[in-house]
Scaffold this motif. Structure first.
Motif, PDB file in Angstrom:
ATOM      1  N   GLU A  82       0.828  -1.200   0.000  1.00 25.36           N
ATOM      2  CA  GLU A  82       0.000   0.000   0.000  1.00 25.36           C
ATOM      3  C   GLU A  82       0.863   1.251   0.000  1.00 25.36           C
ATOM      4  O   GLU A  82       0.530   2.254  -0.639  1.00 25.36           O
ATOM      5  CB  GLU A  82      -0.954  -0.004   1.193  1.00 25.36           C
ATOM      6  CG  GLU A  82      -2.067  -1.030   1.058  1.00 25.36           C
ATOM      7  CD  GLU A  82      -3.090  -0.951   2.176  1.00 25.36           C
ATOM      8  OE1 GLU A  82      -3.016   0.025   2.962  1.00 25.36           O
ATOM      9  OE2 GLU A  82      -3.949  -1.836   2.264  1.00 25.36           O
ATOM     10  N   HIS A 107       0.784   4.084  -2.834  1.00 17.58           N
ATOM     11  CA  HIS A 107       0.604   5.485  -2.449  1.00 17.58           C
ATOM     12  C   HIS A 107       1.708   6.346  -3.059  1.00 17.58           C
ATOM     13  O   HIS A 107       1.450   7.466  -3.533  1.00 17.58           O
ATOM     14  CB  HIS A 107       0.612   5.584  -0.930  1.00 17.58           C
ATOM     15  CG  HIS A 107       0.055   6.862  -0.405  1.00 17.58           C
ATOM     16  ND1 HIS A 107      -1.262   7.218  -0.546  1.00 17.58           N
ATOM     17  CD2 HIS A 107       0.651   7.895   0.252  1.00 17.58           C
ATOM     18  CE1 HIS A 107      -1.466   8.403   0.021  1.00 17.58           C
ATOM     19  NE2 HIS A 107      -0.311   8.836   0.502  1.00 17.58           N
ATOM     20  N   ARG A 136       1.273   9.538  -5.691  1.00 18.61           N
ATOM     21  CA  ARG A 136       1.915  10.842  -5.532  1.00 18.61           C
ATOM     22  C   ARG A 136       2.650  11.258  -6.804  1.00 18.61           C
ATOM     23  O   ARG A 136       2.573  12.419  -7.238  1.00 18.61           O
ATOM     24  CB  ARG A 136       2.899  10.789  -4.366  1.00 18.61           C
ATOM     25  CG  ARG A 136       2.243  10.751  -2.996  1.00 18.61           C
ATOM     26  CD  ARG A 136       3.253  10.439  -1.906  1.00 18.61           C
ATOM     27  NE  ARG A 136       2.670  10.627  -0.569  1.00 18.61           N
ATOM     28  CZ  ARG A 136       3.272  10.248   0.557  1.00 18.61           C
ATOM     29  NH1 ARG A 136       4.465   9.641   0.507  1.00 18.61           N
ATOM     30  NH2 ARG A 136       2.692  10.462   1.713  1.00 18.61           N
ATOM     31  N   LEU A 140      -2.935  13.316   0.558  1.00 19.17           N
ATOM     32  CA  LEU A 140      -2.095  12.674  -0.446  1.00 19.17           C
ATOM     33  C   LEU A 140      -0.635  12.648  -0.010  1.00 19.17           C
ATOM     34  O   LEU A 140       0.083  11.689  -0.279  1.00 19.17           O
ATOM     35  CB  LEU A 140      -2.235  13.415  -1.783  1.00 19.17           C
ATOM     36  CG  LEU A 140      -1.428  12.863  -2.956  1.00 19.17           C
ATOM     37  CD1 LEU A 140      -1.789  11.407  -3.235  1.00 19.17           C
ATOM     38  CD2 LEU A 140      -1.655  13.705  -4.207  1.00 19.17           C
ATOM     39  N   HIS A 150      -6.383  -1.535  -3.318  1.00 25.83           N
ATOM     40  CA  HIS A 150      -5.987  -0.266  -2.735  1.00 25.83           C
ATOM     41  C   HIS A 150      -5.540   0.731  -3.790  1.00 25.83           C
ATOM     42  O   HIS A 150      -5.937   1.902  -3.787  1.00 25.83           O
ATOM     43  CB  HIS A 150      -4.870  -0.497  -1.712  1.00 25.83           C
ATOM     44  CG  HIS A 150      -4.545   0.720  -0.905  1.00 25.83           C
ATOM     45  ND1 HIS A 150      -3.623   1.654  -1.319  1.00 25.83           N
ATOM     46  CD2 HIS A 150      -5.042   1.176   0.273  1.00 25.83           C
ATOM     47  CE1 HIS A 150      -3.554   2.628  -0.422  1.00 25.83           C
ATOM     48  NE2 HIS A 150      -4.402   2.355   0.550  1.00 25.83           N
ATOM     49  N   GLU A 156      -7.032   4.432  -4.898  1.00 28.50           N
ATOM     50  CA  GLU A 156      -6.258   5.675  -4.922  1.00 28.50           C
ATOM     51  C   GLU A 156      -6.380   6.358  -6.277  1.00 28.50           C
ATOM     52  O   GLU A 156      -6.567   7.581  -6.367  1.00 28.50           O
ATOM     53  CB  GLU A 156      -4.783   5.373  -4.628  1.00 28.50           C
ATOM     54  CG  GLU A 156      -4.522   4.864  -3.230  1.00 28.50           C
ATOM     55  CD  GLU A 156      -3.363   5.581  -2.574  1.00 28.50           C
ATOM     56  OE1 GLU A 156      -3.150   6.775  -2.869  1.00 28.50           O
ATOM     57  OE2 GLU A 156      -2.669   4.955  -1.759  1.00 28.50           O
ATOM     58  N   TRP A 161      -6.111   8.772   1.870  1.00 27.85           N
ATOM     59  CA  TRP A 161      -4.872   9.520   1.748  1.00 27.85           C
ATOM     60  C   TRP A 161      -4.401  10.059   3.098  1.00 27.85           C
ATOM     61  O   TRP A 161      -3.622  10.981   3.169  1.00 27.85           O
ATOM     62  CB  TRP A 161      -5.059  10.686   0.784  1.00 27.85           C
ATOM     63  CG  TRP A 161      -5.172  10.232  -0.635  1.00 27.85           C
ATOM     64  CD1 TRP A 161      -4.960   8.992  -1.123  1.00 27.85           C
ATOM     65  CD2 TRP A 161      -5.548  11.041  -1.752  1.00 27.85           C
ATOM     66  NE1 TRP A 161      -5.171   8.959  -2.470  1.00 27.85           N
ATOM     67  CE2 TRP A 161      -5.525  10.203  -2.894  1.00 27.85           C
ATOM     68  CE3 TRP A 161      -5.885  12.374  -1.920  1.00 27.85           C
ATOM     69  CZ2 TRP A 161      -5.841  10.679  -4.164  1.00 27.85           C
ATOM     70  CZ3 TRP A 161      -6.189  12.836  -3.176  1.00 27.85           C
ATOM     71  CH2 TRP A 161      -6.165  12.008  -4.286  1.00 27.85           C
TER      72      TRP A 161
END
Length: 938
Positions: free
Chosen positions: A174, A178, A182, A253, A401, A405, A472
């Motif tokens: 995850e 993430h 970004r 975020l 996940h 996002e 986030w």
């Protein structure tokens, strides 16, 4: 190959030094042509498949005619290719000329052209996708950057995994996803002036990170830290000067850990390459559905195939609610009060996709609603008014996940792009940062979560018990959501996972059990998507909602209809619109896509229901109806059930003969040849035997077939006697009582349904769904049919014409359903229930001639097999007489039914269900439901 792989191959070709001799073949190879195909094109003489009539030209029939020319002669060469007789003769789709400096091409179908510098032709790869069999996606031709970004991000992702294997472990995945989210945001923000300076992110990495990538992770980490820190706190936080130029973003975020994976020199190169793409042209409508596969190990092998076209999405959203909004807009005209009420209504509408993937449906719904709102503002003279449609009204559930996002990111990008379009870039930028902390996409299992908690019917103060609320930000176990749209409508939509019962995991089966076990014990054969329909119906009993899902057509066919749909109808829901079967194509070469339907349900369906279908000319037609039944047919809510005898005046059909012999009564061709039976023994005891596979594929198989009066003679033959004893031993050792009982007559099949002297019509029990007709056949006397097929014994030949018709195929497909993806035939459910009008002697004579013509057409192409002749890719091209014979059969039969040809399969089914309802009610077997609609009896 898929579109991402093709783009990568074309880009590599464009970047490589130009080789005039190799270019034509390298170009074709980049679009998926195999080495053997290229070899045949390169060869000379009779073996060559190059049909060009120009010196140095390469022509691949039905595809492209291309030529490398001298410098400065590109335009003249393209003209020569256009005027070439071979271009016309071999039905070329594209012509292309290049001198290594410039490149020109034309699509001969629509006249579109490409003219560019040679190194830039990779930017136009979408123009040529038809060369790879990808013909359904015009948008890709206009948004090639989405494909490029997907491929480049995938290369970056894979290189980072190679350098950081720990990041691919479950506990870190995850965080890795993430990190990728970004990056995507930064690439978009730097090219759309959100960072106030175009290219700032990529330029900073280029300048501040070492060429050997030794500190790339530190540079990125500092940038992320800056974007997570408010401007007034940066001094105390010690943000570096070169990172301080970046605005405060956060909104979840950039909160939490700013740890970044380590980069290799190659990974740094990929990062910069991705950053140098033009992210202003990224289309969130389609980008998300492709990029979600980057972070999914199971889907990565199909990278680039995850594309959901906007027109297909609108097939769901338009009849669900958008058409109504547009009608209200048109009806309002310039009436300010009506326009205001419509704008207020828009602000309260919630769109909920409980299988949202990367957010395609939510993004399209948002953009279409913003378009309507902008028109309202224009008509009211308020074009500079900010939108009142909140992103938090576009809610989703997604189990993966990273896809969750990407869904939130795609919606964020869509909001910014709409603000730029309707308010201008300066205003859009001022509204965009910092990002809001609101979360409207939940990561979790939609079939286990409480939809009423995630998208409640009331206003404020709704408590939600779940993990990962703040996608986030930090994980929270409980939170309170507030809505600004109390009293608004909710529209549930999406494209949930289909998964037939065979392919469901134990966990997925348990998901369905939780939903259905208290309602019915027959739920185990349901497709996984049925869970979404049931939960949507339950949700609709508690709030003002309507739902529409894309689904495999199997939930509206065969055994699933009487299991699922009565449960849906019991909640008060009805089918208020539907789109009958069509192909939901993706970006893979020569991939026909899965066959789907769209079904909309509502507990406040109006008097008029809308049934969409594709006619035989591939045009969409819309029919208004008072009712749409579970088979997606305009008509009463009827359920077709098994019948022991035919409802119409046709011959009785049975299953073939069951051997249960341990293989001892069956013989392959080689076994028969090796035994060397005398001609007399062969004539008396050996018969041709056929099941589905033997009939369709033309495989030769034989059996020992002994009449009761010939048993003693048969035992006199040593080979036969040995085999009969083996049959007896096998049956006696069986655990089944019926099989043990059949040991008494081991000279016969365990279940005998024919004498062996009949002329027989054979119908395979399973047949590929790709065929336009069921592969029915006529067997000579003496042929034996196994239990893997059905048979009519000594029938009038016109019965075969019925089975060979398009009418019968669509009936079988609908009421019998499928085995995996193949049609599954049933005598009791398909043949015995098939509605046939009363036939005159002339009708029967006409249909007999049609059956004869089909058999003669097949005979013309001997030794081609049924599989060969009914292959949809080959039927028209190689076996036109077979197609023509079937067309005549359909013409004559359909005129018997309605006096003309049917427009499409939907109309065929409507007539058949109308006749079925009438036939069952006349026999007194129909049952009335609470709404007075017929349920077919046995």
């Amino acid at each position: 190959m898929n579109a991402v792989e093709i783009e990568e191959a074309v880009s590599q070709l464009a970047e490589a030094p130009f080789d005039p001799e190799a270019f034509p073949y390298a170009f074709l190879e980049a679009f998926g042509n195999k080495a053997t195909t290229i070899k045949r094109l390169k060869s000379t003489g009779k073996a060559s498949t190059n049909q060009s009539d120009l010196p140095g030209g390469v022509l691949q029939r039905n595809n492209i005619h291309l030529k490398v020319c001298q410098e400065g002669e590109v335009t003249a060469t393209l003209t020569a290719l256009h005027e070439s007789p071979a271009t016309t003769r071999y039905k070329v789709k594209f012509i292309l000329a290049t001198d290594g400096k410039t490149l020109e091409a034309e699509s001969l179908g629509d006249g579109e052209t490409v003219a560019c510098d040679y190194p830039d032709f990779a930017d136009h790869f979408g123009f040529f996708l038809a060369l790879a069999g990808i013909t359904t996606v015009r948008q890709i031709r206009e948004n090639a950057v989405d494909i490029k970004a997907t491929g480049r991000l995938n290369r970056l992702y894979m290189e980072l995994l190679k350098q950081n294997p720990d990041w691919d472990k479950a506990e870190n995945r995850e965080m890795f996803n993430h990190f990728m989210a970004r990056l995507i945001f930064c690439f978009f923000a730097e090219d759309t002036n959100i960072f106030h300076s175009e290219g700032l992110f990529t330029q900073t990495i280029t300048q501040m990170s070492a060429a050997d990538a030794s500190n790339t992770h530190e540079v990125l980490s500092e940038l992320f830290r800056a974007m997570a820190t408010p401007l007034e706190e940066r001094g105390a936080a010690g943000i570096r000067n070169w990172a301080d130029r970046f605005p405060y973003v956060n909104g979840g975020l950039f909160s939490g850990s700013v740890e970044v994976p380590r980069f290799s020199k190659v990974a740094r190169s990929y990062l910069l390459h991705v950053g140098n793409l033009d992210w202003k042209r990224i289309n969130p409508d389609i980008f998300g559905s492709m990029i979600q596969a980057v972070a999914d190990e199971e889907e990565r092998g199909a990278l680039g195939m995850h594309y959901t076209s906007v027109p297909n999405i609108l097939k769901v959203l338009n009849p669900l609610f958008l058409d109504d909004l547009r009608e209200q807009l048109a009806a309002a005209g310039k009436n300010g009060r009506k326009l205001l009420h419509l704008r207020q209504r828009l602000a309260k509408i919630r769109i909920f996709d409980p299988a949202c993937g990367s957010g395609n449906f939510l993004v399209i719904a948002y953009k279409e609603m913003r378009k309507i709102e902008a028109k309202i503002n224009e008509l009211r003279g308020e074009s500079d008014r900010r939108s009142e449609i909140p992103l938090t009204n576009f809610r989703g559930i997604e189990i993966r996940h990273f896809a969750a996002e990407v869904a939130r990111l795609a919606l964020t990008i869509a909001e910014y792009q709409c603000n730029v379009l309707y308010l201008g870039q300066q205003e859009a930028r001022s509204m965009f940062l910092p990002l809001k902390n609101d979360n409207w996409i939940t990561c979790g299992n939609a079939l286990r979560l409480d939809w009423l908690s995630l998208c409640p019917p009331t206003g404020t103060g709704v408590k939600v018990q779940r993990e990962d609320l703040d996608l986030w930000g930090e994980t929270r176990d409980e939170a309170e959501i507030e809505f600004e749209n109390e009293g608004g409508e909710t529209y549930i939509c999406g494209n949930p996972p289909y998964l037939g019962s065979t392919w469901q995991s134990p966990e997925q089966k348990d998901d369905l059990k939780q939903i259905f076990d208290s309602r019915t014990k027959n739920w185990k054969s349901l497709d996984y998507v049925a869970g979404w329909f049931m939960k949507a119906a339950d949700y609709g009993t508690r709030t003002n909602a309507a739902a529409a899902f894309v689904s495999t057509n199997s939930i509206c066919q065969g055994q699933q209809v009487p299991i699922l749909w009565p449960l849906i109808f019991e909640t008060g829901h009805e089918i208020n619109f539907a789109h009958t079967s069509f192909k939901w194509a993706n970006l893979a070469s020569y991939n026909a896509g899965v066959t789907v339907v769209i079904v909309g349900i509502s507990n406040h369906a109006g008097k008029v229901r809308y049934l969409f279908s594709i006619d035989d000319q591939n045009q969409t037609i819309v029919k208004e109806s008072e009712n749409i039944n579970a088979y997606l047919v305009s008509g009463e809510n009827v359920t077709v059930e098994k019948a022991t005898k035919p409802l119409a005046e046709v011959s009785e059909m049975t299953k073939g003969n069951q051997p249960a012999d341990g293989g001892n009564l069956l013989l392959s061709r080689s076994e028969l040849d090796n035994i060397q039976f005398s001609p007399e023994v062969k004539k008396q005891f050996i018969r041709v035997i056929l099941g589905s596979e033997e009939f369709i594929r033309g495989k030769q198989r034989y059996c020992i077939w002994i009449k009761d009066e010939d048993v003693k003679t048969a035992y006199d033959h040593p080979v036969i006697s040995h085999r009969l004893k083996a049959v007896q031993e096998m049956r006696l050792s069986s655990s089944k009582a019926a099989t043990r009982q059949s040991a008494k007559y081991s000279h016969q099949f365990s279940e005998v349904r024919q004498k062996g002297d009949e002329q027989t019509v054979i119908i395979p029990s399973v047949s590929s769904e790709s065929r336009d007709y069921l592969p029915v056949g006529f067997l000579p006397k003496g042929s034996i049919v196994t239990n893997l097929a059905f048979a009519l014994f000594n029938p009038p030949l016109w019965n075969m014409a019925l089975i060979a018709s398009r009418l019968h195929l669509v009936w079988i497909a609908t009421v019998c359903g499928k085995l995996k993806t193949d049609f599954r035939y049933s005598n009791t459910l398909g043949w015995n229930t098939f509605p046939v009008p009363t036939l005159t002697e002339q009708n029967k004579a006409d249909l007999t001639r049609c059956a004869e013509d089909i058999l003669l057409a097949r005979e013309h192409y001997f030794p081609a097999t049924i599989a060969d002749m009914y292959d949809p890719e080959r039927m028209d091209r190689e076996f036109p007489l077979v197609r023509e014979a079937h067309d005549r059969n359909d013409e004559i039969l359909e005129r018997i039914y309605i006096g003309r040809r049917f427009k499409n399969d939907t109309e065929r089914l409507e007539k058949l269900f109308e006749m079925y309802t009438e036939m069952t009610s006349h026999q007194g077997t129909g049952k009335k439901t609470k709404k007075g609609k017929t349920k077919g009896g046995k």
